[in-house]
Write an enzyme that holds these catalytic residues in place. Sequence first.
Site, PDB file in Angstrom:
ATOM      1  N   GLU A 320     -26.400   4.988  12.330  1.00  0.00           N
ATOM      2  CA  GLU A 320     -25.418   4.068  12.889  1.00  0.00           C
ATOM      3  C   GLU A 320     -24.559   4.810  13.891  1.00  0.00           C
ATOM      4  OE1 GLU A 320     -22.666   2.669   9.984  1.00  0.00           O
ATOM      5  OE2 GLU A 320     -22.311   4.657   9.125  1.00  0.00           O
ATOM      6  N   ASN A 322     -20.486   5.259  15.097  1.00  0.00           N
ATOM      7  CA  ASN A 322     -19.062   5.011  14.878  1.00  0.00           C
ATOM      8  C   ASN A 322     -18.398   4.903  16.246  1.00  0.00           C
ATOM      9  OD1 ASN A 322     -19.250   7.480  12.296  1.00  0.00           O
ATOM     10  ND2 ASN A 322     -19.426   5.276  12.065  1.00  0.00           N
ATOM     11  N   ARG A 324     -15.469   5.008  17.589  1.00  0.00           N
ATOM     12  CA  ARG A 324     -14.057   5.399  17.486  1.00  0.00           C
ATOM     13  C   ARG A 324     -13.954   6.912  17.484  1.00  0.00           C
ATOM     14  NH1 ARG A 324     -14.484   7.444  12.572  1.00  0.00           N
ATOM     15  NH2 ARG A 324     -15.654   6.330  10.963  1.00  0.00           N
TER      16      ARG A 324
END
Length: 713
Positions: A320, A322, A324
């Site tokens: 995945e 992130n 941020r």
Amino acid sequence: MTLCFVLILSYVFSTIAKTLSAKDTFDRPSNAADGHYGHWKDFGKTFDKILIANRGEIAVRVIKTAKKMGIKTVAVYSDADANSLHVRLADEAVNIGPAPTNQSYLVVENIIKAVKQSGAQAVHPGYGFLSENSHFVSALDEAGVTFIGPNSRAMFMMGDKIESKKIAKAAGVHTIPGYDGEIEDVETAVKVANDIGYPVMVKASAGGGGKGMRIAYNDKECREAFRLSKAEAKSKKFIEDPRHIEIQLIGDQHGNTNVNALFKDVTRRSLKKPHSVHIDEATRRAMGEQAVALAKNVGYFSAGTCEFLVDPQRNFYFLEMNTRLQVEHPITEYITNLDLVELMIRVAAKQKLEFDQSEIAKPKGWAFESRVYAEDPEKYLPSIGRLTKYIEPKPVTADGHDVRCDSGIVEGSEISIYYDPMICKLCTYGETREVARHRMESALDRYVIKGVTHNVPLLRDVISHPRFASGKISTKFLAQEYPKGFKGAALDDKKKTQLFSLSAVVHAMRDLRKREWISGGGSLVEFAPKKEAWELHVSLNKTGEKEVVHLNSEKDGSWTVKVGDHDAVNTRVNWEVNAPLVEAVVAGENVVVQFLDPLPVGYRLQYLGTKFEVSVQSPRQHELSKHMKEKPKLDLTSVILSPMPGTVVSVAVKEGDVVAEGAELGILEAMKMQNVVRSPRAGKVAKVSVKAGQSVAGDEIMIELEKEVVKKA
């Protein structure tokens, strides 16, 4: 819009869900701890005022960089955070609601209102809360406010796990082989498993968070796994003994893509070794290229992280992204001498990344990060309370870059039930892995935290574990090395001797101070002759291990200490009596003990991170103690206590119900975690003292069972 990416891959280890994340990387020293970074001298035009839509240590971290750049800051706070450090450090602060996050930090409308009220031109989300909420980004866009992070489209696309994997495949990024459709019969399951290749993971299609997942290594196990995974299932290849690799990147909005050779090796529940010989240069380069390809495919800019699993054969698979700032960003900053928060602000202001990949392509040294939490290291349960004593470890090198503490608390701060119980992200740096590791040991030994239970004991044990020291670790580290859970530091003969020695010296030094006070006129009724030698009976209350310790004070201020049958050794102690840190040299080895509390007969000390209750008696006390009756233990088999302070979510029983051992009695929520309270034995419910929605303290009686009747033979 064109994109420019600098891939910052910092090699890190981390440990335990939410509790420990000890991380190590190969990097070079930085001024990150002091907020001084070595790239742009002129910050250029960015923003006059930014709002930080977060709290705690990450809010403090963003405020420090903003102040360095000459940008005014606005803090937001809930009622519970009115006196928090991030509120005191910001130029302005706006209340956004009651303590619960769903009434304050997670309410988009409240944040937007605070932005408009303060006149902030941009918002930094930190991590967690709204940091990966694309609707929040869209709301800021509509309000004409800049989001310091990626655009809402990229965030939305990469935030959907299924959609992100489709995008990854389209971008040529490796994903875990599997069958994403529903498998309706067992023979189809076996065929799919053989096509993928064993081992496989068979997962109930409706399962989530690990529910309904089973591992199969052959056809027989696949059939059984399918049967147990309900009627419909999905199959994925199971990656054995994986390494969790996180590739951190930063991109601007102007062009070019650059990759360097640094990356994080992370695992959420275990430890990973840094600078791994397992991950070769070709694998690093391929992973970096795929991470950048994925980011470019969705028009991503700002800071972000791509997560991969790598198997023992160096096959890697995208998990995945992130979207941020990463929690572990201090490690990358140590590595590259970059300020990632500064870069995010500059990118949001549409500036170019004005450094080239070659500047960060060959880092030097190593670093570790430990996440220090207010949490029971044995039960993994959060702890709340006020920090009655709080002293962070200090740098010891001349440049001051060997230790970095990213925290949002001070002595007197409160750890509440409403938020994540992180206390600090503790980082250490060294020219070699061993130097950095030993500096982390030393920093943890000198980290004084009183008022709450914390996970320093586990962190300290892990960092010193021979397997971790050798680098031979995997995602199974905790499960393999602590199969029955962490029970405190195990002391070998040498370590026990050190603890016995320092316990005796602590006692003698307190005795000397008392004698000096009496001799100096502190008492009109006592007389205390000088003393230079002691015979003491020292024992560990938990294990009952004991030794007779003889010690003599020497003219040069040192001590000669003889523990049991061991040879006498010279011990030098640097300690202001009753101060928290006892620093000593025992037989030429540096040893640190924390003096926590005096006990009726002995002391509570912290050694190697673990708390020990040590009994110290004179020969006369020891002789008389043999005649003392032991205090009877409380019978807790019939009462169920709250394991922590929190809020009762539900109660599953009523008076008169008969329950089995292990049956669910209720659910307690604290610090964003729900914990099932179970019956310690079979029996009938005699009394229910709580109800849903009620707040309870730690060790408060929740439910009582009828007492067991012991039948006489």
